[in-house]
Scaffold this motif. Structure first.
Motif, PDB file in Angstrom:
ATOM      1  N   LYS A 306      23.650 -47.514  88.175  1.00 12.78           N
ATOM      2  CA  LYS A 306      24.519 -46.998  87.155  1.00 12.78           C
ATOM      3  C   LYS A 306      24.075 -47.216  85.800  1.00 12.78           C
ATOM      4  N   GLN A 307      24.332 -46.133  84.931  1.00 10.60           N
ATOM      5  CA  GLN A 307      23.694 -46.325  83.822  1.00 10.60           C
ATOM      6  C   GLN A 307      24.655 -45.578  82.614  1.00 10.60           C
ATOM      7  N   VAL A 308      24.651 -45.965  81.603  1.00  9.07           N
ATOM      8  CA  VAL A 308      25.845 -45.334  80.555  1.00  9.07           C
ATOM      9  C   VAL A 308      25.045 -44.083  80.101  1.00  9.07           C
ATOM     10  N   ARG A 309      25.497 -43.180  79.946  1.00 15.33           N
ATOM     11  CA  ARG A 309      24.776 -41.776  79.451  1.00 15.33           C
ATOM     12  C   ARG A 309      25.944 -41.216  78.431  1.00 15.33           C
ATOM     13  N   VAL A 310      25.429 -40.300  77.798  1.00 14.50           N
ATOM     14  CA  VAL A 310      26.400 -39.749  76.719  1.00 14.50           C
ATOM     15  C   VAL A 310      26.749 -38.297  77.138  1.00 14.50           C
ATOM     16  N   GLY A 311      28.331 -38.132  76.991  1.00 16.91           N
ATOM     17  CA  GLY A 311      28.596 -36.767  77.597  1.00 16.91           C
ATOM     18  C   GLY A 311      29.009 -35.972  76.329  1.00 16.91           C
ATOM     19  N   PHE A 384      29.121 -29.353  87.383  1.00 17.26           N
ATOM     20  CA  PHE A 384      27.900 -28.923  88.237  1.00 17.26           C
ATOM     21  C   PHE A 384      26.833 -28.346  87.315  1.00 17.26           C
ATOM     22  N   VAL A 385      27.272 -27.600  86.453  1.00 19.35           N
ATOM     23  CA  VAL A 385      26.046 -26.902  85.636  1.00 19.35           C
ATOM     24  C   VAL A 385      26.072 -27.318  84.063  1.00 19.35           C
ATOM     25  N   GLY A 386      25.376 -27.786  83.459  1.00 19.76           N
ATOM     26  CA  GLY A 386      25.625 -27.906  82.020  1.00 19.76           C
ATOM     27  C   GLY A 386      24.231 -28.369  81.519  1.00 19.76           C
ATOM     28  N   PRO A 410      27.988 -32.548  80.420  1.00 20.10           N
ATOM     29  CA  PRO A 410      26.502 -32.526  80.876  1.00 20.10           C
ATOM     30  C   PRO A 410      26.641 -32.013  82.348  1.00 20.10           C
ATOM     31  N   GLY A 411      25.300 -31.453  83.026  1.00 14.61           N
ATOM     32  CA  GLY A 411      25.666 -31.316  84.191  1.00 14.61           C
ATOM     33  C   GLY A 411      24.695 -31.717  85.124  1.00 14.61           C
TER      34      GLY A 411
END
Length: 464
Positions: A306-311, A384-386, A410-411
């Motif tokens: 698990k990692q914090v990502r930017v959406g 799904f796609v991004g 994000p996808g």
């Protein structure tokens, strides 16, 4: 929207024309194929016809076909009305299958659909403009334009492509301009010009540097004399932005945006995501269980990373992936920065990363490590796609132009993943591909990217 102008742009003629054409299609179908229908079946047929026409007209309204301030070339009108026709036909088919007596002749209904679509095309290609001119020829408003000659010519070019019909008297400049044939006077003499030429409408072609007080004076003069004044807003000229007009109460709103999805398209994309996320989870659950066991046997640590990502627009979320690295990978990242293959350090990629485990190399090469992201898609944090979801430290380095790539969700896959993937080491290329996706998004594009993703995975190229 203010009650007094809610239907100001609604074209009443064309929905009535569409209904008449569909009624004519039913009558001609009944004339030619009526022998296929029993007397007691006409009630069911009329019910289906009502459903078909209602949905067809509503779909056209949603597609702005009945907005008389928008201009469409005929091929675009055909495309949009064909989509509305297919939606209505699909709903009509559901009514036939689940709500009505199946004894109603299917041949009759199919003949009606074909006949209806042919007449619809004839209406668009031949009768649409003809009827507009017949109905409106006695009610064409006399109008003048206030602005520069260049603004006048450009706006008139676009106006001539709309269904709006106007009787152009000429243009009024902000300063004297006696060299043009269309010039009829200066704005300082606006009241006299309105009287002289019996003007109904005034189009004010705003200059970006124009003082708002001057605009207000021109509008006040028109309103005082009972003349309709339309202000053509020209305060922004970048071509990257889409725009649309709306109002809240009595306040007009001009909206500029770069994301091409409207509300209906965003809802369609979300339905698409939920459906395929569920299908993906069901089909790959045995593989995910086997992968989790293999990871646990290969190296100590949890199976899920698990990692914090930017959406979207900077929102943070936790991305789920199968762990492909040793548990101390994040701590060792700093010592490997000089080996980063991505220019400017905007992403972190190393071909033979020493932090990757034996199982990790395989699941990365086959993209199995991405499978838990089906749950991210199902929860709504991803699509799904991004665009590729960046890390917090990557986003901190973004310029304003680069920030635009996170203006959508994000996808799991996207343009970058299907056009070179890890072999693309120039971050500006990644941003270019993401922006291209954002600007030109369609449901068909998502489907194409998904198919290309499957092909890329099977090739086992560009992934490490």
């Amino acid at each position: 929207m203010n009650r007094s102008n809610v239907t100001a742009s609604f074209d009443v003629v064309h929905p009535i024309l569409d209904i008449i054409v569909q009624m004519f299609a039913l009558l001609t179908t009944g004339r030619l194929m009526g022998h296929l229908v029993q007397q007691n079946e006409w009630k069911s047929i009329l019910t289906m016809f009502f459903v078909f026409v209602m949905i067809f007209v509503i779909s056209n309204r949603a597609a702005n076909i009945y907005n008389n301030t928008l201009f469409f070339y005929k091929d675009r009108i055909i495309r949009r009305q064909s989509m509305s026709f297919m939606v209505a036909a699909f709903c009509c088919g559901l009514v036939y299958l689940y709500c009505l007596d199946r004894s109603v002749s299917g041949k009759f209904l199919m003949f009606f659909m074909v006949n209806s679509y042919i007449l619809l095309l004839l209406e668009i290609v031949i009768f649409r403009n003809m009827i507009d001119r017949i109905i409106n020829r006695k009610h064409v408003p006399r109008c003048v334009y206030i602005g520069s000659k260049d603004s006048y010519n450009k706006f008139r070019y676009f106006l001539n492509k709309t269904p709006l019909m106007v009787n152009e008297i000429g243009y009024i400049s902000f300063d004297d301009d006696n060299d043009s044939l269309e010039y009829i006077g200066s704005v300082s003499h606006l009241p006299e010009l309105i009287r002289k030429y019996n003007i109904d409408h005034v189009y004010l072609l705003q200059k970006r540097e124009m003082d708002i007080k001057r605009i207000q004076q021109i509008i006040d003069t028109c309103i005082q004399m009972g003349i309709t004044c339309r202000v053509v807003v020209d305060i922004y000229r970048r071509r990257k932005a889409f725009s649309y007009n709306s109002s809240i109460g009595t306040y007009p709103i001009m909206t500029y945006h770069t994301v091409s999805m409207n509300t209906q398209e965003a809802a369609l994309k979300r339905i698409f995501d939920i459906f395929f996320a569920i299908v993906g989870i069901v089909l790959t659950s045995p593989l995910m269980i086997i992968t989790a066991i293999a990871i646990k046997l290969d190296s100590p640590g949890p199976a899920i990373f698990k990692q914090v990502r930017v959406g979207k627009n900077g929102r943070h979320f936790k991305i789920w992936k199968f762990r492909s690295m040793y548990v101390d990978a994040e701590e060792r990242k700093a010592e490997l920065e000089e080996l980063n293959e991505v220019k400017d350090g905007m992403m972190f990629k190393i071909k033979d990363d020493p932090r990757i485990t034996r199982v990790g190399k395989f699941i990365r090469r086959t993209s199995i490590d991405e499978l838990p992201q089906f749950f991210n898609v199902l929860s709504g944090s991803m699509s799904f796609v991004g665009t590729r979801p960046p890390t917090i430290d990557e986003v901190e380095k973004y310029t304003n132009d680069q920030w635009r790539r996170i203006s959508i969700k994000p996808g799991i896959t996207g343009m970058w993943q299907t056009n070179g993937r890890s072999t693309v080491t120039d971050f500006s290329e990644v941003v270019g591909m993401d922006v291209d996706y954002i600007d030109n998004w369609t449901p068909l594009m998502d489907i194409k990217i998904m198919f290309k993703t499957v092909l890329e995975i099977l090739k086992l190229k560009g992934s490490y």
